[in-house]
Design an enzyme around this catalytic site. Structure first.
Site, short mmCIF file in Angstrom:
data_model
loop_
_atom_site.label_atom_id
_atom_site.label_comp_id
_atom_site.label_asym_id
_atom_site.label_seq_id
_atom_site.Cartn_x
_atom_site.Cartn_y
_atom_site.Cartn_z
CB THR A 183 -0.90 0.05 1.25
OG1 THR A 183 -0.06 0.00 2.41
CG2 THR A 183 -1.88 -1.11 1.28
CE LYS A 184 4.09 1.92 4.33
NZ LYS A 184 4.27 0.67 4.91
#
Ligand SMILES: *Cc1c(COP(=O)(O)O)cnc(C)c1O
Length: 377
Positions: A183-184
């Site tokens: 999710t970065k």
């Protein structure tokens, strides 16, 4: 109840990344090789640092950074209770002692004043976290570190694009650690890196990421020499060419995706401002760049569970970033801290609500999220 159905996160990877991985699959070199070297060179250029070392996660990056600095039993590392558990656990993993200081109420960051009060004769390092993408005061922390002869390792998992006082992650610290978790802002599903200015230390980190071998797999494959030495024991946390092949096509688009995040943040901020019961983190002053990794709002603690449930009914995913570390069972068992020790971090933990926030969100979806928050509150 019908709703807009907006997942908490969707990645932005597509055809270019697929082609890039397919190219690597045509080669024999799936582990660390030319793709990783290209990523290290180009990400270092993007960050404005001398070196980047590609790894398998930010957790391993933080651990390797502390290990490479020689930190161990008897050494104290000052960090924040308002972060992901990895930041804290790596300090224990090298045998050192974590020291927590409370965060500043407006930013959720640890600042030089609080850190100063926690310095003892055993303090060896400061581990600041650029929470949600807002940078800590690296100038102030750097001055404090110089004064007391301390190392600084930045947890820059949220902060690829950040800048404060003209300083970017990795430029004014001993090392900065990045995450390329699913999710970065940059992602290879799993992955990480250390950014640093010291070429000799980078060469050592490249050995330590593969058991301390004096030759890389690529060197051996190229037939440079059949034998390698192990001068010191290392770990196994080297980035693979497959991970780098996913990351490389994302590098030229960092600025465009950051511009989209910035525009989305402004739009959602405007739509949520003035809604009773909702507080927003302050905007950064002019001249400072927020990396806009997470969009976090603050809601009344006693209403948060109902708001999360209401959003879920409308198909909108949320998260909480973060529970305060000293409340976790494993941390409580250390017997060092109690409820009430870090009131600001605890208040953030009780009131924070992370909304869906990524470049693929449309303006209409962003509005729908805000309207759903307003309706559920
Ligand atoms: C994601 C994250 C990490 C850990 O990253 P991994 O790559 O999953 O190991 C560390 N610190 C913070 C603040 C994070 O958000």
């Amino acid at each position: 109840m019908p709703g807009p159905n907006i997942p908490f996160y969707l990645h932005h990877l597509g055809e270019r990344e697929a082609r890039s991985v397919a190219e690597v699959l045509k080669t024999p070199m799936l582990t660390t090789g030319a793709e990783v070297a290209a990523f290290e060179r180009d990400f270092a250029r993007y960050l404005g640092v001398r070196e980047v070392v590609g790894l398998t996660s930010c957790t391993d990056a933080l651990h390797l950074a502390l290990y490479a600095l020689g930190l161990g039993p008897g050494d104290e590392v000052i960090t924040t209770p308002q972060t992901f558990i990895a930041t804290f656990h790596v300090i224990l993993r090298v045998g050192a002692t974590p020291v927590l200081v409370d965060v500043e109420p407006d930013t959720g960051l640890i600042g030089p004043e609080a850190v100063r009060t926690a310095i003892t004769t055993r303090t060896r390092a400061i581990l600041p976290v650029h929470l949600y993408g807002r940078m800590c005061d690296m100038r102030g922390l750097g001055a404090l570190a110089d004064e007391h002869g301390l190392f600084i390792v930045e947890d820059a998992a949220h902060c690829v694009e950040g800048r404060r006082d003209g300083i970017r992650p990795g430029q004014a610290a001993d090392m900065a650690c990045f995450s390329f978790y699913a999710t970065k802002n940059l992602t290879s599903g799993e992955g990480g890196a250390i950014a640093l200015q010291d070429a000799e230390r980078a060469a050592r980190l490249r050995r330590l990421r593969v058991h301390g071998l004096s030759l890389s797999a690529e060197d051996r494959h190229a037939g440079a020499a059949p034998h390698y030495d192990v001068q010191e024991f290392g770990f196994k946390c080297n980035m693979s060419n497959l991970q780098a092949a996913l990351l490389n096509p994302q590098l030229p688009g960092i600025a465009a995706r950051h511009a989209r995040r910035t525009a989305l943040e402004a739009r959602m901020r405007a739509r949520l401002t003035g809604v009773p019961g909702i507080a927003l983190p302050p905007t950064v002053p002019p001249g400072e760049t927020h990396a806009h990794h997470l969009l976090v709002i603050f809601v009344p603690a006693e209403r948060r569970a109902a708001i999360i449930a209401g959003l879920r009914q409308r198909g909108i995913g949320t998260a909480i970033n973060f529970q305060a570390l000293h409340r976790f069972t494993a941390v409580r068992r250390l017997g060092r801290w109690r409820e009430g020790d870090f009131p600001v971090a605890e208040r953030i933990a009780d009131t924070a609500l992370t909304l869906p926030f990524y470049p693929r969100l449309t303006d209409e979806q962003a509005d729908a999220i805000c309207d759903a928050v307003r309706a559920t509150i």
